[in-house]
Write an enzyme that holds these catalytic residues in place. Sequence first.
Site, mmCIF file in Angstrom:
data_model
loop_
_atom_site.group_PDB
_atom_site.id
_atom_site.type_symbol
_atom_site.label_atom_id
_atom_site.label_comp_id
_atom_site.label_asym_id
_atom_site.label_seq_id
_atom_site.Cartn_x
_atom_site.Cartn_y
_atom_site.Cartn_z
ATOM 1 C CG PHE A 20 -1.446 1.318 1.755
ATOM 2 C CD1 PHE A 20 -2.018 2.024 1.153
ATOM 3 C CD2 PHE A 20 -1.413 1.544 3.278
ATOM 4 C CE1 PHE A 20 -2.469 3.573 1.413
ATOM 5 C CE2 PHE A 20 -1.844 2.739 3.645
ATOM 6 C CZ PHE A 20 -2.545 3.632 2.680
ATOM 7 C CB THR A 44 0.450 -8.395 2.617
ATOM 8 O OG1 THR A 44 1.580 -7.512 2.663
ATOM 9 C CG2 THR A 44 0.605 -9.288 3.777
ATOM 10 N N GLY A 45 1.624 -7.893 -0.855
ATOM 11 C CA GLY A 45 1.298 -6.833 -1.697
ATOM 12 C C GLY A 45 0.789 -7.403 -2.870
ATOM 13 C CB VAL A 66 13.998 -8.128 1.736
ATOM 14 C CG1 VAL A 66 14.215 -7.401 0.423
ATOM 15 C CG2 VAL A 66 13.000 -7.572 2.450
ATOM 16 C CB ILE A 70 19.019 -7.578 -1.966
ATOM 17 C CG1 ILE A 70 18.638 -6.781 -3.184
ATOM 18 C CG2 ILE A 70 18.815 -6.560 -0.698
ATOM 19 C CD1 ILE A 70 17.887 -7.649 -4.099
ATOM 20 C CB THR A 101 10.035 -8.920 7.408
ATOM 21 O OG1 THR A 101 9.115 -10.015 7.076
ATOM 22 C CG2 THR A 101 10.057 -8.158 6.290
ATOM 23 C CE1 TYR A 154 4.338 -4.266 11.939
ATOM 24 C CE2 TYR A 154 3.235 -3.096 13.307
ATOM 25 C CZ TYR A 154 3.658 -3.086 12.260
ATOM 26 O OH TYR A 154 3.547 -2.012 11.374
ATOM 27 C CE LYS A 158 7.547 -2.500 11.046
ATOM 28 N NZ LYS A 158 7.915 -2.120 9.826
ATOM 29 N NE ARG A 195 -3.199 -2.518 7.021
ATOM 30 C CZ ARG A 195 -2.284 -2.136 6.459
ATOM 31 N NH1 ARG A 195 -1.475 -1.608 7.196
ATOM 32 N NH2 ARG A 195 -1.919 -2.555 5.387
HETATM 33 P P1 NAD Z 1 1.467 -3.612 3.091
HETATM 34 O O1 NAD Z 1 1.225 -5.108 3.677
HETATM 35 O O2 NAD Z 1 0.505 -2.974 2.197
HETATM 36 O O3 NAD Z 1 3.066 -3.668 2.358
HETATM 37 C C1 NAD Z 1 4.167 -4.348 3.069
HETATM 38 C C2 NAD Z 1 4.777 -4.704 1.743
HETATM 39 O O4 NAD Z 1 5.882 -5.537 2.147
HETATM 40 C C3 NAD Z 1 3.851 -6.044 0.967
HETATM 41 O O5 NAD Z 1 3.983 -5.686 -0.484
HETATM 42 C C4 NAD Z 1 4.549 -7.244 1.050
HETATM 43 O O6 NAD Z 1 4.304 -8.314 0.317
HETATM 44 C C5 NAD Z 1 6.006 -6.849 1.470
HETATM 45 N N1 NAD Z 1 6.962 -7.909 2.127
HETATM 46 C C6 NAD Z 1 6.667 -8.529 3.545
HETATM 47 N N2 NAD Z 1 7.671 -9.048 3.669
HETATM 48 C C7 NAD Z 1 8.581 -9.113 2.644
HETATM 49 C C8 NAD Z 1 9.701 -9.883 2.474
HETATM 50 N N3 NAD Z 1 10.274 -10.782 3.562
HETATM 51 N N4 NAD Z 1 10.606 -9.562 1.234
HETATM 52 C C9 NAD Z 1 9.786 -8.649 0.249
HETATM 53 N N5 NAD Z 1 8.593 -8.041 0.587
HETATM 54 C C10 NAD Z 1 7.935 -8.340 1.702
HETATM 55 O O7 NAD Z 1 1.715 -2.529 4.310
HETATM 56 P P2 NAD Z 1 1.720 -1.054 4.473
HETATM 57 O O8 NAD Z 1 0.595 -0.498 5.323
HETATM 58 O O9 NAD Z 1 2.076 -0.528 3.195
HETATM 59 O O10 NAD Z 1 2.986 -0.889 5.166
HETATM 60 C C11 NAD Z 1 4.222 -0.314 4.945
HETATM 61 C C12 NAD Z 1 5.126 -0.179 5.857
HETATM 62 O O11 NAD Z 1 4.922 0.851 6.950
HETATM 63 C C13 NAD Z 1 5.624 -1.453 6.876
HETATM 64 O O12 NAD Z 1 6.766 -1.512 7.172
HETATM 65 C C14 NAD Z 1 4.439 -0.978 8.049
HETATM 66 O O13 NAD Z 1 5.012 -1.914 9.244
HETATM 67 C C15 NAD Z 1 5.030 0.363 8.171
HETATM 68 N N6 NAD Z 1 3.594 0.803 8.799
HETATM 69 C C16 NAD Z 1 2.211 1.105 8.147
HETATM 70 C C17 NAD Z 1 1.218 1.589 8.680
HETATM 71 C C18 NAD Z 1 -0.155 1.625 8.387
HETATM 72 O O14 NAD Z 1 -1.019 2.239 8.794
HETATM 73 N N7 NAD Z 1 -0.269 1.398 6.833
HETATM 74 C C19 NAD Z 1 1.498 1.884 10.102
HETATM 75 C C20 NAD Z 1 2.582 1.754 10.797
HETATM 76 C C21 NAD Z 1 3.683 1.334 10.236
HETATM 77 N N1 UDP Z 2 -11.199 -2.700 14.809
HETATM 78 C C1 UDP Z 2 -12.602 -2.922 14.648
HETATM 79 N N2 UDP Z 2 -13.047 -3.681 13.944
HETATM 80 C C2 UDP Z 2 -12.394 -4.325 12.785
HETATM 81 C C3 UDP Z 2 -11.020 -4.053 12.805
HETATM 82 C C4 UDP Z 2 -10.368 -3.098 13.714
HETATM 83 O O1 UDP Z 2 -13.185 -2.577 15.786
HETATM 84 O O2 UDP Z 2 -13.303 -4.858 12.024
HETATM 85 C C5 UDP Z 2 -10.554 -1.803 15.833
HETATM 86 C C6 UDP Z 2 -8.995 -2.630 16.375
HETATM 87 O O3 UDP Z 2 -9.636 -3.380 17.316
HETATM 88 C C7 UDP Z 2 -8.449 -1.437 16.570
HETATM 89 C C8 UDP Z 2 -8.472 -0.300 15.817
HETATM 90 O O4 UDP Z 2 -10.037 -0.943 15.064
HETATM 91 O O5 UDP Z 2 -8.834 -0.951 18.244
HETATM 92 C C9 UDP Z 2 -7.616 -0.273 14.595
HETATM 93 O O6 UDP Z 2 -7.416 -1.523 13.985
HETATM 94 P P1 UDP Z 2 -6.443 -1.694 12.840
HETATM 95 O O7 UDP Z 2 -6.345 -3.400 12.879
HETATM 96 O O8 UDP Z 2 -6.758 -1.077 11.781
HETATM 97 O O9 UDP Z 2 -4.851 -0.906 13.270
HETATM 98 P P2 UDP Z 2 -4.089 -1.134 14.876
HETATM 99 O O10 UDP Z 2 -4.365 0.472 14.912
HETATM 100 O O11 UDP Z 2 -4.913 -1.928 15.847
HETATM 101 O O12 UDP Z 2 -2.831 -1.486 14.539
#
Ligand code: NAD
Ligand code: UDP
Length: 328
Positions: A20, A44-45, A66, A70, A101, A154, A158, A195
């Site tokens: 994403f 997941t992508g 990864v 690489i 990861t 997770y 991190k 999510r």
């Molecule tokens: P996402 O799942 O859409 O993207 C993660 C990507 O990483 C996917 O395309 C997946 O296929 C790839 N991936 C996972 N493991 C891999 C591996 N071993 N080798 C190669 N590719 C791999 O998630 P996102 O929401 O786009 O998140 C991107 C980053 O931002 C992540 O590091 C996530 O922890 C961080 N992040 C996102 C949010 C959010 O709200 N979206 C919040 C906090 C942190």
């Molecule tokens: N949540 C919810 N219903 C759903 C999915 C999530 O009520 O179908 C709640 C979850 O319990 C959390 C918040 O929404 O309190 C955000 O969840 P999300 O999985 O998006 O991300 P988080 O912030 O927990 O990483």
Amino acid sequence: MLYFGGNQRVRFVISGAAGFIGSHLCDRLIAEGHSVLALDNFITGSPANLAHLEGADGFEFREHDVTSPIEASAPVDFVLHLASLASPKDYLNHPIETLETGSTATRNMLELARAHRARFLLTSTSECYGDPLEHPQAESYWGNVNPVGIRSCYDESKRYAEALTMAYHRVHGLRTNIARIFNTYGPRMQLNDGRVVPAFVDQALRGEALTVFGDGKQTRSFCYVSDLVEGLYRLMFSDERYPVNLGNPDEMTILEFAEHVRKITGAAAPIRFESLPSDDPQRRRPDITKARTLLRWEPRVSLEDGLRETIAYFRGLLASSVPVRSLE
Ligand code: NAD
Ligand code: UDP
């Protein structure tokens, strides 16, 4: 176009590029004339997230896990490590891959940066604060994480990734940045990744009940993806080595968020209460004073505008009946 270290185009390597946030970051970098080597293993992508970049000047995709080292031909100017399982449903189902990861893959990406004397950016998370005892969360807060709970795969990976990044900076003098990202949403999220944003929008568009976990009084705030990408962009060109929160401080309860989704989709969907997953953070809101001061960054897109864009995207997906993803 931005040039870096001479008259050459800047070359980025991005892990998690088909995800994403990664795919939106690729769009931004290619639009600015940079060159991108995009890596993903599609756990997941989706290839669909990058399909429009195929053949674009400066863009190259390599399917690669990864957690294996690489190599890239020189020069590499920036390594951006986004790869991770990111939704609670995904990392609860794949805890070992998540830990790998955060740990092995982070080391591999740091080594790539070291080999090329490239800059490095880690996308860390507000989950480093766990179920926080301080509110709002500033970067100085060390967090309240259950090290053996179901989210620990997770959160702890991190936190380890942040520690490793700081160690590479201190030991090898690598130029590193750490973004602590708070809940971000927008087009190209996976419809069924669990999510709350895609879950509620999907349910509302299908006329199903919105599944609120617990009593729905837990809070979050939601940052639109274009704002987040702007924040990451500013951070990666900054000299700040310590973590910087990137997120939207507009906090609301999950029940209030459900109301927004119902209003904007126009759905009369009822609420169905389900049990709260363990260790689900009860209150979350970023203190973004540091990003405001250092990066002159703050979110600009309102929840209403961002949700409209996101809902339009998911409506299109549902209408096209293209399979959204295989991971369950
Ligand atoms: P996402 O799942 O859409 O993207 C993660 C990507 O990483 C996917 O395309 C997946 O296929 C790839 N991936 C996972 N493991 C891999 C591996 N071993 N080798 C190669 N590719 C791999 O998630 P996102 O929401 O786009 O998140 C991107 C980053 O931002 C992540 O590091 C996530 O922890 C961080 N992040 C996102 C949010 C959010 O709200 N979206 C919040 C906090 C942190
Ligand atoms: N949540 C919810 N219903 C759903 C999915 C999530 O009520 O179908 C709640 C979850 O319990 C959390 C918040 O929404 O309190 C955000 O969840 P999300 O999985 O998006 O991300 P988080 O912030 O927990 O990483």
